[in-house]
Motif scaffolding. Structure first.
Motif, PDB file in Angstrom:
ATOM      1  N   GLN A 131       0.839  -1.197   0.000  1.00  0.00           N
ATOM      2  CA  GLN A 131       0.000   0.000   0.000  1.00  0.00           C
ATOM      3  C   GLN A 131       0.881   1.257   0.000  1.00  0.00           C
ATOM      4  N   ASP A 132       2.044   1.195   0.693  1.00  0.00           N
ATOM      5  CA  ASP A 132       2.932   2.347   0.737  1.00  0.00           C
ATOM      6  C   ASP A 132       3.485   2.694  -0.641  1.00  0.00           C
ATOM      7  N   GLU A 133       3.681   1.691  -1.516  1.00  0.00           N
ATOM      8  CA  GLU A 133       4.249   1.926  -2.825  1.00  0.00           C
ATOM      9  C   GLU A 133       3.185   2.259  -3.875  1.00  0.00           C
ATOM     10  N   SER A 134       1.918   1.906  -3.618  1.00  0.00           N
ATOM     11  CA  SER A 134       0.882   2.057  -4.630  1.00  0.00           C
ATOM     12  C   SER A 134       0.388   3.492  -4.796  1.00  0.00           C
ATOM     13  N   LYS A 135       0.547   4.315  -3.794  1.00  0.00           N
ATOM     14  CA  LYS A 135       0.086   5.697  -3.906  1.00  0.00           C
ATOM     15  C   LYS A 135       1.113   6.629  -3.277  1.00  0.00           C
ATOM     16  N   PRO A 136       1.180   7.856  -3.766  1.00  0.00           N
ATOM     17  CA  PRO A 136       2.134   8.800  -3.182  1.00  0.00           C
ATOM     18  C   PRO A 136       1.695   9.203  -1.776  1.00  0.00           C
ATOM     19  N   HIS A 137       2.658   9.451  -0.946  1.00  0.00           N
ATOM     20  CA  HIS A 137       2.366   9.869   0.426  1.00  0.00           C
ATOM     21  C   HIS A 137       2.055  11.365   0.456  1.00  0.00           C
ATOM     22  N   LYS A 138       1.160  11.736   1.338  1.00  0.00           N
ATOM     23  CA  LYS A 138       0.830  13.142   1.530  1.00  0.00           C
ATOM     24  C   LYS A 138       1.495  13.587   2.830  1.00  0.00           C
TER      25      LYS A 138
END
Length: 129
Positions: free
Chosen positions: A3-10
């Motif tokens: 999940q950490d790699e699938s979307k950019p962190h805000k």
């Protein structure tokens, strides 16, 4: 893919002023700004907040993927754990002795710098009265 790699962190850093180009008189806000900048993190948002709304009533704190993380060092560690930034010591390829030296210098500077900045702010404040 995790999940950490699938979307950019805000990442939002909450400090006294929202403009990252304005100097902040709080030493730990400056510390966090420097760590994030030197680590090359892109897309960081800044938010000006009241210290009264801050966790522990201290600034800075960060919102990382809508989770509030207090304390500049804890924010830096959380950003490292999530893979958002690379540890500056590792980025500089320091050996264990050099890493120990950076921790010692950081502790010395933080202790001295905080006391000096509180003194300076007090003097500046009293000078305006």
């Amino acid at each position: 893919m995790s999940q950490d790699e699938s979307k950019p962190h805000k990442v939002t850093i909450c400090r006294f002023t929202a403009d990252p180009n304005l100097f902040c008189s709080a030493p730990f806000c400056n510390k966090l700004d420097a760590l994030v900048t030197f680590s090359g993190v892109e897309g960081v948002q800044y938010e000006g907040v009241s210290v009264l709304k801050a966790p522990r009533r201290l600034l800075p704190y960060a919102k990382i993927d809508d989770v509030i993380v207090p304390d500049s060092e804890l924010v830096y560690d959380t950003l490292k754990e999530k893979g958002i930034l690379k540890c500056l010591d590792a980025k500089a390829s320091l050996n264990p002795q050099e890493v120990a030296l950076t921790y010692a210098i950081k502790a010395l500077v933080e202790k001295s710098l905080v006391e000096y900045m509180v003194y300076e702010r007090l003097l500046l404040y009293l000078a305006t009265l």
